[in-house]
Scaffold this active site. Structure first.
Site, short mmCIF file in Angstrom:
data_model
loop_
_atom_site.label_atom_id
_atom_site.label_comp_id
_atom_site.label_asym_id
_atom_site.label_seq_id
_atom_site.Cartn_x
_atom_site.Cartn_y
_atom_site.Cartn_z
N GLY A 67 4.66 39.85 36.85
CA GLY A 67 4.67 39.78 35.31
C GLY A 67 3.53 40.51 34.51
O GLY A 67 2.72 41.16 35.05
N GLY B 121 0.07 40.87 27.19
CA GLY B 121 -0.88 41.78 26.21
C GLY B 121 -2.38 41.78 26.79
O GLY B 121 -2.85 42.67 26.27
N PHE B 122 -2.66 40.89 27.68
CA PHE B 122 -3.98 40.95 28.13
C PHE B 122 -4.12 41.77 29.48
O PHE B 122 -5.27 41.72 30.00
CB PHE B 122 -4.71 39.61 28.23
CG PHE B 122 -4.89 39.05 26.63
CD1 PHE B 122 -5.85 39.47 25.97
CD2 PHE B 122 -3.82 38.34 26.14
CE1 PHE B 122 -6.20 38.89 24.71
CE2 PHE B 122 -4.14 37.72 24.86
CZ PHE B 122 -5.36 38.27 24.13
N GLY B 123 -3.01 42.11 30.24
CA GLY B 123 -3.13 42.44 31.59
C GLY B 123 -1.80 42.28 32.46
O GLY B 123 -0.77 41.88 31.67
N LYS C 25 -4.90 38.20 37.86
CA LYS C 25 -4.36 38.85 36.55
C LYS C 25 -5.28 40.19 36.33
O LYS C 25 -6.36 39.72 36.31
CB LYS C 25 -4.83 37.82 35.27
CG LYS C 25 -4.33 38.40 33.96
CD LYS C 25 -4.69 37.27 33.02
CE LYS C 25 -4.41 37.59 31.68
NZ LYS C 25 -4.39 36.44 30.57
N ASP D 298 -2.70 30.74 21.08
CA ASP D 298 -1.66 31.56 21.53
C ASP D 298 -0.56 30.77 22.11
O ASP D 298 0.02 31.23 23.34
CB ASP D 298 -1.82 33.02 22.39
CG ASP D 298 -0.89 33.93 22.24
OD1 ASP D 298 -0.02 33.86 21.32
OD2 ASP D 298 -0.68 34.80 23.26
#
Length: 446
Positions: free
Chosen positions: A26, A29-31, A48, A144
């Site tokens: 998957g 937005g951060f990696g 991640k 978030d």
């Protein structure tokens, strides 16, 4: 300064030499997130890989996750540094985390094409409230909270993840420097659309209210609205429609809907603390605790073998005939089970027929006709890009992955791959969407 804080952190370093069997699972937005087997530990972990332009914020994620470590928050094992054994990678940094094999609540809702069985829905509501309460007790805000950031293990227990936007609560440290507010706009409170807004705990409470609606309604809020429309309407008092949740279906729904409305109150001061939310969620879930194992077993069976229900009897299996709490009629939960199974059966059957009858030209036409909506609403874009495989050039892959939002990633995919790839690529894209974005495709008539 943030880099030094990370370097002084005692979390174990993990290099590529310790990992094997990398598989993409998957992106966000951060990696990008990969599954890998740790050779010495003997079990799978999630890696991640952090994007360069958000690396500093995400480095703090390790510290925040460690500080907020508890049963309902994703566990961090270490910090990754190395070159992944994958095409196009140079030296990378990342986070080594607990692997949640059942992905996210968002994937669960898409897989079921609706809300989970009520015992599971109520447990999700309670576990997320527990995790958020613990987070706030450590003077952290998540910033978030949404279904895709609530991950699920083998037994569908929930854990909070993606602390890339979390920070020390400004209700504790008043001197915190103002930064541009992040988060996902559909889950942002009305005050957060003001550029001068400084996040506090009430931000998370509002997000939790929208999260509750998503779980109980079984879908994303504002599916046809873009950021500009939401930013205009939310401060004016618009919220997801409560009539999408039939409160007569189960005992406890009314209480959670009432809690949901308080959480998304226009005034931050009127929103409850998570400790108050727990009083409601624990009471509701306690009524269904004895049914949770049977409910989870049935949901897992449906997720793993969805086609087995296409021609099955719509009555409730003898292995799961839950009894409703004393203050409610017993047929309500049974009706909910029948409704979900009937809906899943009809959806699967229509998908099967559609996939057989549509030509590549028809699929390509559908993609072209719905381009704007797909760019705006398709999520988990990198997972789709990975499925397209060799149809996406390696240089294009890097360009798409570097984009900040799902919308930008989708726009790049259309411009660089789908536009030039012709009917074959668009048809493959269509087939992937049918699997990974079934709820959206059903709504669009695909």
């Amino acid at each position: 300064m943030q880099e030094m804080a990370l370097m002084s952190h005692k979390t174990e370093r993990v290099g590529s030499e310790s990992l094997e069997k990398w598989v993409s699972v998957g992106s966000g937005g951060f990696g990008h997130v990969y599954k890998a087997r740790h050779k010495d530990w003997g079990f799978d972990v999630a890696i991640k890989i952090l994007q360069d332009n958000v690396r500093c914020d995400s480095n703090e994620e390790v510290i925040h996750m460690d500080k907020a470590s508890c049963e309902f928050v994703l566990r961090v094992y270490g910090i990754y540094e190395g070159i992944p054994p994958l095409k196009g990678f140079s030296m990378q940094k990342g986070i080594v985390m607990e692997l949640m094999s059942r992905r996210s609540v968002q994937d669960l809702l898409q897989g079921l094409s609706g809300p989970p069985l009520w015992p599971l829905s109520f447990r999700l509501a309670h576990q997320v409230a527990l995790g958020m309460n613990f987070l706030h007790s450590r003077n952290l805000i998540h910033h978030d909270l949404k279904p895709s950031n609530v991950l699920l293990n083998d037994d569908l227990n929930a854990k909070l993840a993606d602390f890339g936007l979390s920070r020390v609560s400004t209700s504790v440290l008043k001197s915190e420097k103002k930064e541009m507010v992040g988060g996902t706009y559909k889950y942002m409170p009305p005050e957060a659309f003001d550029p001068s807004y400084e996040p506090v705990r009430a931000f998370d409470i509002y997000s939790y209210g929208i999260f509750l609606w998503s779980v109980l309604a079984g879908k994303e809020p504002y599916t046809s609205a873009g950021r500009g429309h939401v930013a205009l309407k939310i401060p004016m008092g618009d919220r997801p429609p409560c009539e999408d949740i039939d409160q007569r279906k189960a005992a406890g729904l009314k209480e959670l809907v009432d809690l949901m409305k308080i959480c998304w109150d226009e005034k931050p001061s009127e929103r409850p603390a998570f400790k108050e939310c727990l009083e409601v969620t624990e009471t509701v879930f306690s009524k269904y605790k004895s049914q949770i194992h049977a409910a989870v077993a049935q949901v897992l069976e449906r997720l793993d073998s969805p086609t087995s229900y296409q021609h099955s009897n719509t009555s409730v299996p003898s292995s799961f005939s839950p009894q409703m709490p004393e203050d409610s009629e017993s047929h309500d939960t049974v009706d909910h089970v029948r409704f979900l199974k009937t809906k899943r059966s009809s959806t699967q059957e229509s998908v099967s027929v559609s996939a057989k009858t549509m030509s590549d030209a028809d699929k390509a036409k559908f993609i072209d006709n719905n381009r704007t909506v797909l760019i705006r609403e398709v999520c988990e874009v990198m997972a789709i890009v990975d499925e397209l495989g060799g149809m996406v050039h390696s240089e294009t892959y890097s360009v798409i992955e570097a984009k900040q939002t799902s919308e930008d990633k989708m726009r790049a995919l259309f411009q660089r791959t789908l536009r030039s790839g012709g009917e074959k690529v668009k048809a493959a894209f269509y087939d992937i969407l049918k699997t990974q974005q079934s709820t959206l495709m059903e709504r669009l008539g695909g």
